[in-house]
Design an enzyme around this catalytic site. Structure first.
Site, PDB file in Angstrom:
ATOM      1  N   HIS A  83     110.366 -32.805  19.837  1.00  9.26           N
ATOM      2  CA  HIS A  83     109.322 -31.820  20.107  1.00  9.26           C
ATOM      3  C   HIS A  83     108.082 -32.081  19.247  1.00  9.26           C
ATOM      4  O   HIS A  83     106.949 -31.946  19.721  1.00  9.26           O
ATOM      5  CB  HIS A  83     109.857 -30.417  19.831  1.00  9.26           C
ATOM      6  CG  HIS A  83     108.885 -29.324  20.143  1.00  9.26           C
ATOM      7  ND1 HIS A  83     108.758 -28.770  21.399  1.00  9.26           N
ATOM      8  CD2 HIS A  83     107.975 -28.685  19.367  1.00  9.26           C
ATOM      9  CE1 HIS A  83     107.833 -27.839  21.375  1.00  9.26           C
ATOM     10  NE2 HIS A  83     107.336 -27.768  20.160  1.00  9.26           N
ATOM     11  N   GLU A 134     100.919 -26.032  26.510  1.00  5.12           N
ATOM     12  CA  GLU A 134     102.201 -26.215  25.829  1.00  5.12           C
ATOM     13  C   GLU A 134     103.346 -25.882  26.780  1.00  5.12           C
ATOM     14  O   GLU A 134     103.152 -25.240  27.817  1.00  5.12           O
ATOM     15  CB  GLU A 134     102.287 -25.291  24.603  1.00  5.12           C
ATOM     16  CG  GLU A 134     101.478 -25.771  23.418  1.00  5.12           C
ATOM     17  CD  GLU A 134     102.238 -26.764  22.562  1.00  5.12           C
ATOM     18  OE1 GLU A 134     103.329 -27.212  22.983  1.00  5.12           O
ATOM     19  OE2 GLU A 134     101.739 -27.099  21.476  1.00  5.12           O
ATOM     20  N   HIS A 140     107.278 -24.044  26.889  1.00  2.00           N
ATOM     21  CA  HIS A 140     108.230 -23.181  26.183  1.00  2.00           C
ATOM     22  C   HIS A 140     109.443 -22.954  27.078  1.00  2.00           C
ATOM     23  O   HIS A 140     109.839 -21.819  27.362  1.00  2.00           O
ATOM     24  CB  HIS A 140     107.572 -21.859  25.768  1.00  2.00           C
ATOM     25  CG  HIS A 140     107.586 -21.645  24.288  1.00  2.00           C
ATOM     26  ND1 HIS A 140     107.907 -20.458  23.686  1.00  2.00           N
ATOM     27  CD2 HIS A 140     107.350 -22.498  23.263  1.00  2.00           C
ATOM     28  CE1 HIS A 140     107.847 -20.570  22.372  1.00  2.00           C
ATOM     29  NE2 HIS A 140     107.500 -21.806  22.093  1.00  2.00           N
ATOM     30  N   ASN A 141     110.038 -24.070  27.512  1.00  2.00           N
ATOM     31  CA  ASN A 141     111.119 -24.007  28.492  1.00  2.00           C
ATOM     32  C   ASN A 141     112.431 -23.488  27.911  1.00  2.00           C
ATOM     33  O   ASN A 141     113.014 -22.532  28.425  1.00  2.00           O
ATOM     34  CB  ASN A 141     111.354 -25.403  29.085  1.00  2.00           C
ATOM     35  CG  ASN A 141     110.097 -26.021  29.663  1.00  2.00           C
ATOM     36  OD1 ASN A 141     109.174 -25.317  30.054  1.00  2.00           O
ATOM     37  ND2 ASN A 141     110.048 -27.328  29.704  1.00  2.00           N
ATOM     38  N   GLN A 170     111.255 -17.147  18.845  1.00  2.00           N
ATOM     39  CA  GLN A 170     110.419 -16.339  17.991  1.00  2.00           C
ATOM     40  C   GLN A 170     110.192 -14.945  18.584  1.00  2.00           C
ATOM     41  O   GLN A 170     110.365 -14.732  19.782  1.00  2.00           O
ATOM     42  CB  GLN A 170     109.072 -17.040  17.767  1.00  2.00           C
ATOM     43  CG  GLN A 170     109.188 -18.464  17.244  1.00  2.00           C
ATOM     44  CD  GLN A 170     109.217 -19.496  18.348  1.00  2.00           C
ATOM     45  OE1 GLN A 170     109.641 -19.235  19.473  1.00  2.00           O
ATOM     46  NE2 GLN A 170     108.756 -20.699  18.030  1.00  2.00           N
ATOM     47  N   SER A 205     108.438 -18.246  12.737  1.00  4.23           N
ATOM     48  CA  SER A 205     107.907 -16.915  13.012  1.00  4.23           C
ATOM     49  C   SER A 205     106.459 -17.016  13.471  1.00  4.23           C
ATOM     50  O   SER A 205     105.690 -17.850  12.977  1.00  4.23           O
ATOM     51  CB  SER A 205     107.993 -16.043  11.760  1.00  4.23           C
ATOM     52  OG  SER A 205     109.334 -15.736  11.464  1.00  4.23           O
TER      53      SER A 205
END
Length: 757
Positions: free
Chosen positions: A46, A106, A108-109, A259, A332
């Site tokens: 990543h 981006e 976020h799968n 998160q 976070s």
């Protein structure tokens, strides 16, 4: 060593673990947990993009996917308007005067598969921080989503959630974050495919505006490291290592890797960052995304040829008993890292205090190349940055898997009107209004051309924004996305996605388009998956180069596999263009009775991967091709026709072909269209269904001002034909090859289109 990697959640392979052992053996000591966790985050797929940077062997030749294809296209084009590419949180291009445009998309799968709302929301939050990370003001968000069929009734292994649940959570999460921050969501797409049941696809994008003289990157030893924003917690632990592995039945236990979103905190942070920017108080900035502090501090020090010292016990915590390694790698949300010259520290803290943002000095940049981390006076990590950013080179081999694709054979149906209605209701064509209306696309007051347009809210090809009060110059945002083509040939999927992103941009009046590439793929360690990825990158290089459209930023998300198998090869191309005057923006709804309708571009018998075949349960193999000479000329002609004011309405032909494009133009307003199939320029096609539903590339349907028709015909001579006329009745009337007519009322078209979801 493999057991250690597994038990500590490092996701390092044996070669990487051996490299760590060798390094620390030379130092004569064992690593600390903080050091091993730092290495794992930095070396993750990543963060480091090992496959794209590594060596790929195909057909006896060796390639590097990023260097030899993606970056190479931009380097060879070298357009003067590209300001900063592939080296920062977002790509930067010239916009107007002293302003730049920043863009980033981006993925976020994995987080969205495990926790849909939080995964999607933090995807939006993260990409907004990417824009803040180049000192940009976010002006628009983009979302492109892939789900399993909403009516899926097949097996769901333990840990895999139903597509309908994921769909609702992802859509809610995206709307929650963008709406609460007051950033419009103006463009995107949604695709349904069975391969996304086990692993959804969630692309989150953002575009921002940057004053050129405020883009500061000049940190030096002695500058303070300031951590600002939300407190650090246990959420997001091992987020990047989790995102760099296949989903399994145990993935549900990794909810802590997702998160927790807090858009209100990020809005306060946004205001403070922009004030610090405008006052010129900082020397550098980056967001805390993948890998948390471990990557943000390491990458910052590495960028400026420095070392860094961090006092980890100064980090504000959500939970007082967090361990140092947890604090160091926590992801976070709503956190930024700034480099501040010491003389400016008091003023910076005053800005954060006024906005109610917690900010602390956690360390400073130093001379040398060491990353030092202290905990209550004790040194718990001492890493050589050269070692940290030099993971073992990945070497992989790609090879095709032989398969037989066949073109379906069936008689021509005699109910094309009914078929068109079914296509309008199909999941990948039907209205997304139920989703679009959950997002605010008007906030900030800059949206000129909206995602839904015309009296009856038809689907715009691209969004147009006017972000500067003193200028009419517009930003044009589009995308190219069709994963079904990737099932046949990822090379042509790449070609078609690039061409579609450009086509959609040009259709509303855009020009000078920059591209962003986002890959979502299966396991690259499998030769067939790597072969498909290689073919896709080949296509990206050739067609970006040939179209003169540079890549400025991108992201890859690999290992998108679950017990149900890999996702289908998926490429998203985002286009960011400009237009000199937003008042010249062209929408798709028909404007005046009696105006001629022209079709530019040639229609070929190319229905492989089409919606028409899918409706029959077929895939086919005749995937559309991009004929570069023809395609470039068509794009240039449409740009020129719009510039001269000849065009009143324009729509590109994509999913569903000519039939769907004409229907969408009709149902967006109160006028109708007569369409003559025998006038359509074709490659000797004698079937009405193929003419109507072919998805050949590089085609536009245009309403031309009747008083300018002669000049228009002279401009486009040989590249299109008059195929119809705007009529007063709100209906689509189609004349076939043998003069047989089909007629569908606009309201009937709208009902079919809107009932799909």
């Amino acid at each position: 060593m493999q057991r250690i990697s597994r038990e500590l959640g490092l996701n390092l392979n044996l070669q990487e673990m051996k490299a760590c052992k060798q390094h620390f053996s030379k130092l004569g000591r064992n690593p600390t947990d903080v050091e091993m966790q730092s290495i794992a985050q930095t070396w993750s797929e990543h963060c480091f993009h090992k496959t794209f940077k590594g060596e790929v062997e195909v057909g006896g030749k060796r390639f590097r996917l990023f260097k030899d294809f993606i970056e190479k296209a931009t380097k060879e084009l070298n357009p003067p308007w590209c300001f900063s590419v592939f080296e920062d949180n977002a790509g930067l291009i010239d916009f107007e005067g002293d302003y730049l445009l920043a863009a980033k998309v981006e993925t976020h799968n994995h987080p969205s598969a495990v926790e849909p709302f939080g995964g999607a929301a933090t995807g939006v939050g993260g990409v907004i921080r990417d824009i803040l990370g180049v000192w940009g003001k976010p002006i628009a968000c983009i979302d492109v989503l892939g789900f399993g069929p909403l009516d899926y009734s097949g097996p769901l292994p333990p840990g895999i959630k139903h597509p309908r649940y994921i769909f609702r959570g992802v859509v809610a999460g995206i709307g929650h974050y963008g709406n609460n921050m007051g950033i419009p969501t103006v463009a995107g797409a949604i695709w349904f495919d069975e391969s996304y049941v086990g692993n959804p696809v969630v692309y989150c994008g953002c575009v921002g505006l940057v004053p050129k003289d405020k883009y500061v990157r000049q940190a030096k030893p002695g500058d303070l490291l300031v951590l600002a924003g939300g407190r650090t917690g246990l959420d997001g632990i091992h987020g990047v290592t989790f995102a760099s592995a296949e989903l399994t039945e145990e993935s549900e236990e990794l909810r802590s890797a997702v998160q927790i979103p807090d858009p209100i905190e990020e809005e306060k942070l946004r205001r403070a960052i922009l004030e610090i920017r405008d006052q010129g108080l900082a020397s550098a900035i980056t967001d805390l995304g993948g890998g948390g502090l471990s990557c943000a501090v390491g990458e910052t020090a590495r960028r400026f040829g420095c070392g860094a010292r961090v006092r980890l016990n100064r980090v504000p915590l959500k939970y007082p008993k967090m361990l140092p390694w947890q604090i160091w790698i926590s992801e976070s949300q709503e956190r930024m890292l700034l480099c501040i010259p010491q003389q400016n520290s008091r003023r910076v803290m005053e800005v954060f205090s006024r906005e109610g943002v917690e900010a602390v000095v956690i360390g400073e940049l130093e001379r040398g190349g060491l990353l030092r981390v202290q905990w209550k006076g004790e040194e718990i990590a001492k890493l050589d940055l050269n070692f940290l950013f030099s993971p073992p080179a990945v070497k992989r081999r790609g090879a095709p898997r032989r398969r037989r694709l066949e073109e379906p054979s069936f008689p021509e149906p005699d109910d094309l009107d009914r078929i068109l209605l079914k296509l309008l209701s199909s999941p990948n064509v039907c209205s997304r209004e139920v989703v679009v209306r959950t997002y605010d696309h008007e906030v900030q007051g800059n949206t000129v051309l909206k995602p839904l347009h015309g009296k009856w809210a038809g689907p715009s090809d691209a969004a147009v924004l006017k972000p500067l009060e003193h200028s009419k110059r517009g930003v044009v945002i589009s995308c190219g996305f069709n994963p079904r083509y990737g099932k046949i040939d990822p090379y042509w999927m790449a070609a078609l996605c690039i061409e579609e992103a450009l086509r959609n941009n040009v259709a509303v009046g855009g020009r000078r388009v920059a591209l962003l590439d986002n890959f979502t793929w299966g396991n690259p360690e499998k030769p067939d998956q790597l072969w498909n990825l290689f073919r896709c990158c080949e296509g990206c290089y050739r067609f970006a180069k040939d179209f003169g459209a540079p890549f400025i930023s991108g992201k890859d998300s690999l290992y998108n596999e679950s017990p149900l198998g890999p996702v289908t090869p998926t490429l998203l191309i985002t286009g960011v263009g400009v237009m000199d005057d937003v008042s010249q923006a062209v929408s798709l709804e028909l404007k005046r009775e009696g105006d001629p309708v022209y079709l530019l571009g040639m229609t070929y018998q190319e229905l492989g991967g089409s919606e028409y075949y899918a409706l029959r349960g077929e895939l086919g193999r005749s995937v559309p091709k991009v004929r570069i000479k023809e395609a470039k000329k068509i794009l240039e002609l449409v740009q020129e026709a719009i510039r001269r004011g000849y065009v009143l309405a324009c729509h590109d032909l994509s999913e569903g072909g000519l039939g769907v494009a004409a229907a969408e133009m009709v149902m967006s307003g109160d006028l109708g269209m007569e369409l003559e199939l025998q006038s359509v320029p074709t490659d000797l096609i004698r079937r009405e269904d193929f003419i109507l539903f072919s998805e050949s590339a590089s085609r536009f349907l245009l309403e031309v001002r009747k008083e300018e028709e002669k000049e228009f015909r002279e401009l486009v001579e040989g590249e299109g034909a008059r195929v119809g006329e705007v009529i007063s009745e709100p209906a689509l009337r189609i004349y076939g090859l043998e003069e047989e007519a089909y007629e569908l009322e606009a309201e009937e078209l709208r009902r079919a289109w809107r009932r799909g979801l």
